[in-house]
Design a protein around this motif. Sequence first.
Motif, mmCIF file in Angstrom:
data_model
loop_
_atom_site.group_PDB
_atom_site.id
_atom_site.type_symbol
_atom_site.label_atom_id
_atom_site.label_comp_id
_atom_site.label_asym_id
_atom_site.label_seq_id
_atom_site.Cartn_x
_atom_site.Cartn_y
_atom_site.Cartn_z
ATOM 1 N N ALA A 99 1.048 -1.132 0.008
ATOM 2 C CA ALA A 99 -0.190 -0.192 0.079
ATOM 3 C C ALA A 99 0.797 1.296 -0.071
ATOM 4 C CB ALA A 99 -0.831 -0.036 1.711
ATOM 5 N N LEU A 100 0.357 2.361 -1.143
ATOM 6 C CA LEU A 100 1.477 3.576 -1.192
ATOM 7 C C LEU A 100 0.746 4.519 -0.563
ATOM 8 C CD1 LEU A 100 2.709 3.284 -4.746
ATOM 9 C CD2 LEU A 100 3.925 2.331 -2.664
ATOM 10 N N PHE A 101 0.971 4.801 0.500
ATOM 11 C CA PHE A 101 -0.018 5.724 1.281
ATOM 12 C C PHE A 101 0.218 7.421 1.310
ATOM 13 C CE2 PHE A 101 -2.013 3.757 5.044
ATOM 14 C CZ PHE A 101 -2.345 2.883 4.780
ATOM 15 N N ALA A 102 -0.014 8.363 0.605
ATOM 16 C CA ALA A 102 -0.485 9.751 0.467
ATOM 17 C C ALA A 102 -1.385 10.401 0.964
ATOM 18 C CB ALA A 102 -0.148 10.814 -0.796
ATOM 19 N N ILE A 103 -1.905 10.537 2.573
ATOM 20 C CA ILE A 103 -2.720 10.431 3.246
ATOM 21 C C ILE A 103 -2.406 11.145 4.756
ATOM 22 C CG2 ILE A 103 -4.243 8.175 1.793
ATOM 23 C CD1 ILE A 103 -4.096 7.465 4.477
ATOM 24 N N GLY A 104 -1.742 11.542 4.732
ATOM 25 C CA GLY A 104 -1.158 12.479 5.757
ATOM 26 C C GLY A 104 -0.978 11.814 6.999
ATOM 27 N N SER A 105 -0.177 12.043 8.242
ATOM 28 C CA SER A 105 0.076 11.764 9.119
ATOM 29 C C SER A 105 -1.081 11.558 10.442
ATOM 30 C CB SER A 105 0.606 12.446 10.234
ATOM 31 O OG SER A 105 2.461 12.943 9.573
ATOM 32 N N GLU A 106 -2.290 11.702 9.981
ATOM 33 C CA GLU A 106 -4.077 11.082 10.991
ATOM 34 C C GLU A 106 -4.338 10.143 10.459
ATOM 35 O OE1 GLU A 106 -5.137 12.567 13.948
ATOM 36 O OE2 GLU A 106 -3.300 14.128 13.818
ATOM 37 N N GLY A 107 -4.405 10.131 8.752
ATOM 38 C CA GLY A 107 -5.295 8.958 8.329
ATOM 39 C C GLY A 107 -3.744 7.872 8.519
ATOM 40 N N SER A 108 -2.374 8.136 8.119
ATOM 41 C CA SER A 108 -1.931 7.159 8.467
ATOM 42 C C SER A 108 -1.994 6.374 9.808
ATOM 43 C CB SER A 108 -0.183 7.520 8.344
ATOM 44 O OG SER A 108 0.157 7.761 7.471
ATOM 45 N N LYS A 109 -1.601 7.339 10.872
ATOM 46 C CA LYS A 109 -2.369 6.634 12.108
ATOM 47 C C LYS A 109 -3.322 6.441 12.611
ATOM 48 C CE LYS A 109 -1.980 8.916 17.206
ATOM 49 N NZ LYS A 109 -2.168 9.747 18.003
ATOM 50 N N LEU A 110 -3.979 6.515 11.517
ATOM 51 C CA LEU A 110 -5.649 5.109 11.626
ATOM 52 C C LEU A 110 -5.463 4.469 11.154
ATOM 53 C CD1 LEU A 110 -8.478 5.651 13.122
ATOM 54 C CD2 LEU A 110 -9.041 7.192 10.768
ATOM 55 N N TYR A 111 -4.680 4.273 9.811
ATOM 56 C CA TYR A 111 -4.898 2.872 8.407
ATOM 57 C C TYR A 111 -3.726 2.479 9.048
ATOM 58 C CZ TYR A 111 -9.678 5.091 7.461
ATOM 59 O OH TYR A 111 -10.891 5.494 7.493
ATOM 60 N N ALA A 112 -2.583 3.161 8.528
ATOM 61 C CA ALA A 112 -1.224 2.338 8.957
ATOM 62 C C ALA A 112 -0.685 0.917 9.034
ATOM 63 C CB ALA A 112 -0.177 3.150 8.472
ATOM 64 N N PRO A 113 -1.640 1.229 10.428
ATOM 65 C CA PRO A 113 -1.589 -0.137 11.215
ATOM 66 C C PRO A 113 -2.801 -0.884 11.384
ATOM 67 C CG PRO A 113 -1.178 1.209 13.164
ATOM 68 C CD PRO A 113 -1.541 1.906 11.908
ATOM 69 N N LYS A 114 -3.386 -0.644 10.809
ATOM 70 C CA LYS A 114 -4.659 -1.742 10.357
ATOM 71 C C LYS A 114 -4.576 -2.731 9.072
ATOM 72 C CE LYS A 114 -9.138 -1.786 8.487
ATOM 73 N NZ LYS A 114 -10.377 -0.735 7.965
ATOM 74 N N PHE A 115 -3.800 -1.748 7.778
ATOM 75 C CA PHE A 115 -3.281 -1.828 7.080
ATOM 76 C C PHE A 115 -2.032 -3.629 6.831
ATOM 77 C CE2 PHE A 115 -5.498 0.160 4.723
ATOM 78 C CZ PHE A 115 -6.128 0.125 3.292
ATOM 79 N N ALA A 116 -0.718 -2.643 7.661
ATOM 80 C CA ALA A 116 0.372 -3.988 8.324
ATOM 81 C C ALA A 116 -0.219 -5.215 8.942
ATOM 82 C CB ALA A 116 1.232 -2.880 9.519
ATOM 83 N N ALA A 117 -0.517 -4.784 9.591
ATOM 84 C CA ALA A 117 -0.836 -6.164 10.550
ATOM 85 C C ALA A 117 -1.985 -6.659 9.570
ATOM 86 C CB ALA A 117 -1.975 -5.943 11.785
ATOM 87 N N ALA A 118 -2.601 -6.416 8.913
ATOM 88 C CA ALA A 118 -3.117 -7.809 7.356
ATOM 89 C C ALA A 118 -2.121 -8.316 6.587
ATOM 90 C CB ALA A 118 -4.580 -6.379 6.829
ATOM 91 N N GLY A 119 -1.167 -7.768 6.605
ATOM 92 C CA GLY A 119 -0.238 -8.446 6.133
ATOM 93 C C GLY A 119 0.551 -7.667 4.552
#
Length: 342
Positions: A70-90
């Motif tokens: 996943a290439l993220f360009a959603i700012g720090s607030e979005g990354s804080k919310l969604y990056a751990p979720k995506f990472a945990a899903a593999g």
Amino acid sequence: MGYRVVVAGATGNVGREMLNILAEREFPIDELAVLASARSQGDEIDFGETGKKLKVQNIEHFDPTGWDIALFAIGSEGSKLYAPKFAAAGCTVIDNASLYRMDPDVPLIVPEVNPEAIDGYTKRNIIANPNCSTAQMVVALKPLHDAAKIKRVVVATYQSVSGAGKAGMDELFEQSRNIFVGDQAEPKKFTKQIAFNVIPHIDSFLDDGSTKEEWKMVVETKKILDPKIKVTATCVRVPVFVGHSEAINIEFEDEISAAKAKSILREAPGVMLVDKHEDGGYVTPIECVGEYATYISRVREDSTVDNGLSLWCVSDNLRKGAALNAVQIAELLGRRHLKKAA
């Protein structure tokens, strides 16, 4: 066999550029999902110049299970919310925001500079993309550091309004138009008028009088290149739509001539040396737009310090400073770890 790839923040400047570069570089993709906020759900955007239209999905409802990158360009607030979720899903996240850059368990990568650092990505399954101004500078510094060991860097940046997103670009356009017709040029996105002006202030102020943008250049350069290098930066917003420029002064431990530095830079990955001592024999932001390279000009010796050089560095901040570097990280990840594509 290719990858299942997500681009989050696909409707923004950097997200669209990510899609362009994935298409240009023919990144091996089996399936591509484009995500944004609820207000963009259902919109269609182009996949580069492939002719393919992609329908935007709401990131809130997207299930990352089974996706590779996943290439993220959603700012720090979005990354804080969604990056751990995506990472945990593999799904390995390559994040363009500043949130994880200084996390010791998250690699901060510029592929031409520190590719081996990516091996630590498994701790969080997240990889950070550096600040746009840092990315182009370390591409220029790395080959010179290898040759003569850098002690200290003094940099002044001339950063385009696209670094502040679409709102920054719109403000420069609208203010310029208003000034020509005699209307008011009120600042909204920026702290002062940006049209026909420069602003020595990017991001918030810190207690020591520096700005967060300047702090990022210092700490990110140390993390990517060498913690022993001393860095001081002055970051300035200028009325240019795309393309960051930097005036860089470097002090080395070992002797290095301008001629030697030019010889090194000519062969350096990601660098294009354009340095003629004549009118126009250098690169400006307009010439770098849409290009992959970090351009170096005006290489010269600094007689005020021992083993000193000065140079001019220009790059497309939406590309090497953001989208291109993210795609290059994905390519590096594939080569070193995922090894799924033929």
